[in-house]
Write an enzyme that holds these catalytic residues in place. Structure first.
Site, PDB file in Angstrom:
ATOM      1  CE  LYS A  32      -1.116   1.547   3.843  1.00  0.00           C
ATOM      2  NZ  LYS A  32      -1.596   1.849   5.206  1.00  0.00           N
ATOM      3  CB  THR A  33       3.709   2.356   2.145  1.00  0.00           C
ATOM      4  OG1 THR A  33       3.002   2.092   3.356  1.00  0.00           O
ATOM      5  CG2 THR A  33       4.532   3.624   2.312  1.00  0.00           C
ATOM      6  CG  ASP A 223      -2.232   5.511   4.530  1.00  0.00           C
ATOM      7  OD1 ASP A 223      -2.764   4.511   4.001  1.00  0.00           O
ATOM      8  OD2 ASP A 223      -1.209   5.431   5.245  1.00  0.00           O
ATOM      9  CD  GLU A 224      -3.839   2.435   7.600  1.00  0.00           C
ATOM     10  OE1 GLU A 224      -4.890   1.782   7.411  1.00  0.00           O
ATOM     11  OE2 GLU A 224      -2.747   1.900   7.814  1.00  0.00           O
ATOM     12  CD  GLN A 254      -5.015  -4.253   7.639  1.00  0.00           C
ATOM     13  OE1 GLN A 254      -4.141  -3.953   8.442  1.00  0.00           O
ATOM     14  NE2 GLN A 254      -4.789  -4.352   6.332  1.00  0.00           N
ATOM     15  NE  ARG A 607      -0.754  -6.444  11.464  1.00  0.00           N
ATOM     16  CZ  ARG A 607      -0.805  -5.749  10.328  1.00  0.00           C
ATOM     17  NH1 ARG A 607       0.121  -4.860  10.067  1.00  0.00           N
ATOM     18  NH2 ARG A 607      -1.764  -5.966   9.442  1.00  0.00           N
TER      19      ARG A 607
END
Length: 761
Positions: A32-33, A223-224, A254, A607
């Site tokens: 994503k980043t 973002d997010e 998430q 994670r």
């Protein structure tokens, strides 16, 4: 272009399509980043002015990482992008536009402690029961109102809200909110929620300001997005209205911050706001093994309210996910600690490659005790941050007064620190005089002879002159020189320097560390304004993720699952998978809450890169009482073909000798009801041995030998593992490590100074 060559087709399409509304649904570990940073770089490469791009993130760390990546592609132009957290970006805008809503441009930003301190003051003044009107409850209620754009006056006028407060026996919450808002305004202060609330007020009441920023920010990226609340959603929608060039990135699976006001509907219903929306799905997980990804998929599939996507991994298949059952929470801690020691030695990896994730902070106790017994270094994340320590907050309060002397919380904190004879009685007189005359506490202090009797006015005058001298010096000196001047002339440095205790030296060193940080800030070349005022703004807006230091230290990481979001580790232990713990008992009354708990478990699973272990206990102390526990429903929702069941069987259960067999039967019955896997046979393979062996009864009169007495080949006895033979010794005294072969257990590596071995003669 080179940077596009490394993208997969879905990532590349999301980067190249820059016009109009876009939603990028980014599964865990899907790059994503990289997509966000390359998309911004691509806009600039196409000729978009960097000053016309706004990128909103949820942590300063995220924006810093993105800016660094962008600069590698496009160079120094990356500095001109408006990029940062919601709070930092809109604090910057409010500094410019503050006068339009009646605030000074140098307004103070109250942190949570400041806000709760003010609330406690108001509760005392109103003579309210601080148990019924607990500061934390009041603060959360006010925060929720602001995040839903309900002002104090609207709160008081809303019959439904008033009825709800009355039903909860807190009918005065609205009046407290109103008083709190007026006190903040009077002190020239905004709390964190105000930074968004006041931005909405600014954009709503001043169309010229809205028009200015709509045309400035021609391209928006968020973002997010699944973590946005109503206040953030409203700001973004207003700013994007003119050009419609908005790109949101996130993963509904998430969304775990409903308790902070995050609204998952913002991402689920994004298409309603933008019918011409283009959707790009990033479904390849580059982080985790196939088994870990499939376990996550099988869990999240149980949620009804979600965006459709098919996350997959092309990495190695990897180990099955181990599910370990322990008898108690202490036994669970031992299980995890010993597994970390074993895995570290067997795989040759570092302690920092391990993370222990739990649902509540209280669960860290058993883990900490077990890790300490094995001398395993660890760090708890989410504890007291550097900027929350008393001595740091004391000095920063002086900094705050230097630039905003109306800041009443700062006045209360340091007016008598170091001691200058201005205690609580004096503060009370100042506060009463300020309220009676409708002026600030600072105005009372500066004109003390008019409002206070006795010798106190002289002392207050000295305090006022000192703060005024700080303000005067700040106009001549840089950030570091100003900070050092204030630290010296406030008396804080002298106060701490004369404290010879261990705690005193530590506090003095912390002040020096703060000054070092300001020195580093004053020497930065990537920012124009390096004044102490700007440094103050930066640290006031630090998020929890940004405050932790020594992240590269070789320590096991302990944290709640909420704190772990955005992080990744080679080996992850998710502990306490029990009903009423994970999922939380508070989440079992509605599907919405239960689905959020399931998303939280999904975040925990994803994670892990290489190895994932899930543990639960059949008993746990709660409120001082040993209670029986049952495995979490989430374990049963995992496709069993990806699991390996390990049972840690105690010598005897206090819940009855047959508890193991009955639980095993229950487990088997649950498995028979589980969906059958499509790719392999349904099997759970219980192990005959485990990290924790069956109980060994030590020889009568058992007494361990000294570390220097052991040699290779010796027969030894361990209190728990039984009889064995030393097959290897390494290291120097007193840190000698022994490899011991125990019958039925195999080799175990032990530090002799902690192992308590007896030589068998």
């Amino acid at each position: 272009m080179d940077y596009l060559a490394g993208l997969n087709p879905q990532q590349r399409a999301a980067v190249e399509n820059t016009q109009g509304p876009v939603m990028i649904v980014a599964g865990a570990g899907s790059g994503k980043t990289r997509v966000i940073t390359y998309r911004v770089a691509h806009l600039i490469e196409k000729g978009v002015d960097a000053f016309n791009i706004l990128v909103l993130t949820f942590t300063n760390k995220a924006s810093k990482d993105m800016r660094e990546r962008i600069s590698k592609v496009i160079g120094n132009e990356a500095k001109n992008i408006w990029m940062g957290t919601f709070h930092s970006v809109f604090a910057k805008i409010l500094r410019v536009e503050a006068e339009k809503i009646g605030y000074p441009s140098n307004f103070t930003i109250y942190d949570t402690d400041d806000s709760k301190s003010l609330i406690r003051t108001i509760l005392r003044e109103m003579q309210l029961d601080d148990k019924l009107y607990a500061a934390n409850v009041v603060y959360n209620r006010i925060s929720s109102a602001k995040n839903n754009l309900v002002s104090a006056s609207e709160y008081l006028e809303n019959d439904q809200i008033q009825a709800e407060d009355a039903g909860n026996k807190r009918p005065l919450l609205g009046l407290i909110y109103d008083t709190y808002a007026k006190r903040c305004y009077k002190a020239g202060a905004m709390d964190f929620d105000d930074l968004l609330f006041k931005t909405n007020v600014l954009l709503k009441n001043h169309p010229d300001v809205l028009n200015k920023y709509q045309h400035k920010f021609k391209y928006l990226m968020v973002d997010e997005y699944q973590d946005t609340n109503f206040s953030q959603y409203t700001i973004v929608k207003k700013l994007a209205a003119a050009n419609q060039n908005i790109c949101v990135v996130g993963d509904d699976a998430q969304s775990i911050y409903a308790f902070r006001g995050a609204n998952i509907q913002n991402i689920l219903n994004f298409e309603r706001d933008y019918p011409d929306l283009k959707v790009y799905k990033l479904e390849q997980n580059y982080r985790s093994t196939q088994n870990i990804v499939e376990v996550a998929n099988s869990i999240i599939a149980n949620n009804k309210n979600q965006l459709e996507k098919n996350v997959f991994s092309a990495n190695e298949k990897g180990d099955r996910i181990k599910v370990s059952r322990a008898f108690s929470d202490n036994e669970e801690g031992k299980l995890v600690a010993e597994a970390i020691v074993q895995d570290r030695l067997n795989a040759g990896i570092s302690y920092k490659d391990f993370a222990i994730l739990y649902r509540t902070n209280a669960q860290s106790r058993a883990m900490e005790e077990a890790l300490r017994k094995l001398n395993v270094p660890y760090k708890i994340y989410g504890g007291l941050s550097f900027y929350q320590r008393k001595e740091i907050k004391d000095l920063i309060a002086y900094f705050r007064l230097t630039f905003n002397p109306a800041d009443e919380e700062a006045i209360k904190r340091v007016i008598n620190y170091p001691r200058r004879g201005l205690g609580d009685t004096t503060l009370e007189k100042i506060s009463v005089a300020a309220d009676k005359n409708d002026i600030t506490m600072w105005q009372v202090i500066c004109n003390a002879h008019q409002y206070v009797d006795g010798r106190i006015p002289n002392q207050l005058n000295d305090f006022a002159v000192m703060i005024q001298s700080f303000a005067a010096e700040s106009k001549k000196l840089d950030a570091y020189e100003t900070a050092l001047y204030i630290a010296q002339h406030s008396g804080i440095l002298k106060e701490l320097h004369t404290d010879d205790s261990v705690e005193g030296r530590s506090r003095y060193e912390n002040i020096q560390e703060l000054l070092n940080g300001i020195k580093e800030f004053a020497e930065r070349e990537d920012i124009e304004d390096r004044s102490l005022a700007i440094f103050m703004q930066d640290i006031a807006l630090l998020t929890n993720d940004d405050k932790d230091k020594d992240k590269d230290a070789d320590t096991v990481s302990l944290m709640t699952v909420h704190s772990a979001k955005g992080l990744e580790f080679k080996n992850v232990f998710i502990v306490g998978l029990e009903e009423n713990l994970f999922p939380s008992q508070m989440s079992l009354t509605s599907r919405v809450d239960l689905e959020e708990e399931r998303r939280l478990f999904y975040v925990a699973i994803t994670r892990a890169e290489k190895k994932l272990t899930i543990t639960y206990s059949t008993s746990r102390y709660r409120w001082g009482t040993l209670t029986s526990c049952e495995p979490s429903r989430f374990i049963n929702e995992i496709n069993p073909s990806y699991l390996e069941l390990e049972v840690v069987k105690p010598a005897k259960s206090s819940f009855g000798e047959n508890s193991f067999d009955s639980e095993r039967k229950t487990w088997t019955q649950q498995r028979e009801l589980s969906p059958k896997p499509t790719t392999s046979t349904t099997t759970i393979r219980p192990k005959t041995t485990s990290i924790l062996p069956k109980a060994h009864v030590p020889t009568a009169g058992f007494a361990p030998n000294a570390v220097n007495e052991f040699q290779n080949g010796m027969d030894v006895e361990h209190e728990k593992f039984g009889f064995g033979k030393i097959v290897n010794l390494e290291g120097t005294l007193p840190d000698v490590k022994a490899t011991v072969f125990f019958q039925g257990l195999g080799n175990k590596q032990l530090l002799l100074k902690f192992a308590k071995l007896r030589i068998v003669k």
